[in-house]
Design an enzyme around this catalytic site. Structure first.
Site, short mmCIF file in Angstrom:
data_model
loop_
_atom_site.label_atom_id
_atom_site.label_comp_id
_atom_site.label_asym_id
_atom_site.label_seq_id
_atom_site.Cartn_x
_atom_site.Cartn_y
_atom_site.Cartn_z
N GLU A 114 -33.55 -11.49 -53.27
CA GLU A 114 -33.50 -11.03 -54.66
C GLU A 114 -33.68 -12.20 -55.63
OE1 GLU A 114 -30.78 -7.01 -54.47
OE2 GLU A 114 -29.75 -8.94 -54.45
N GLU A 134 -29.26 -4.34 -46.88
CA GLU A 134 -28.05 -3.76 -47.45
C GLU A 134 -27.74 -2.36 -46.92
OE1 GLU A 134 -29.16 -6.99 -50.36
OE2 GLU A 134 -30.20 -5.55 -49.06
#
Length: 258
Positions: A114, A134
């Site tokens: 990210e 995730e």
């Protein structure tokens, strides 16, 4: 704020910021997030800095995301409303005013990927792996990972986020996520090379391109509006005249940023 966990090196018009917690896979604690934010603010406030390179120490990992030990211990890991934290959050959204080149010396998974997604260009080591795992932990990439579809085809973005599977640097280049894949010992210099090529161009034109190209993907109507603004600013600037004059005189332009 300790500078031992992050290193800042000025190379002419390029600032190189190195995450320096290799023993913790360069996980983001409060000090490191604050240092990144402070470096961003310094770059934005200095017109002589034309580009920022973000890299990390060690060979195993570029960044493993949030330092969960620091978070569990109650440390501020970027959530409080400070100028540094706000600058860090802008970086993760790709909204830093100067161009940012990511130099992934090692793997970047979860929050580490990210962080790279906030960079404008990404150079990676050929041995690096990437992913947004995730969902495998009952979560989702809430730090900007779902915006990966702004950079790669939708179907591939859905595959990567819904399965959480890891992928190689070669695959990252193939799908258009990475700009260059090189041996690990060439990552930083390749990234600095990109940054220097960017820094050699007219700063107003670069700023216009950075904003408009991103907006063309996320908000085409806003991009059209901002293009009219930038046309008035850039084409009437002293730099535009200097660029044309330097071309005719066969010399390197001297930019003023105005």
């Amino acid at each position: 704020m300790s500078d031992e966990e992050f290193l800042v090196d000025r190379r002419g018009p390029v600032t190189v910021l190195t995450l320096n917690r290799p023993e913790a896979r360069n996980a983001l604690n409060g000090n490191l997030i604050g240092g990144i934010g402070a470096t961003v603010l310094a770059a934005e406030s200095d017109p002589a800095i034309r580009a920022l390179v973000l890299t990390a120490a060690g060979e195993r990992a570029f960044c493993s995301g949030m330092d969960l030990r620091a978070f569990a211990g109650g440390e501020d890991v970027g959530f409080s409303d400070t100028p540094e934290n706000r600058a860090f959050q802008r970086l993760t959204r790709g909204a830093v005013e100067v161009p940012v080149v990511g130099a992934a010396n090692g793997s970047a998974v979860g929050g580490g990927l990210e962080l790279l997604l906030g960079c404008d260009l990404i150079v990676a080591a050929e041995t690096a792996k990437f992913g947004l795992p995730e969902v495998q932990r009952g979560l989702f990439p809430g730090g900007g990972g779902t915006y990966i579809a702004e950079r790669i085809p939708l179907g591939i973005a859905l595959q990567l986020t819904l399965t959480g599977e890891l992928f190689t640097a070669a695959r990252g280049y193939e799908i258009g996520l990475l700009n260059s894949v090189v041996p690990a010992d060439q990552v930083l210099e390749t990234a600095v090379g990109f940054a220097e090529r960017i820094a050699a161009n007219g700063p107003l034109g670069v700023a216009a391109c950075k904003e408009l190209v991103r907006l063309s993907v996320t908000d085409p109507a806003k991009a059209a509006e901002r293009q009219r603004h930038w046309q008035g600013v850039v084409f009437a600037s002293a730099d535009a005249k200097e660029g044309a004059t330097a071309f005719m005189e066969k010399r390197a332009p001297v930019w003023r940023g105005e």
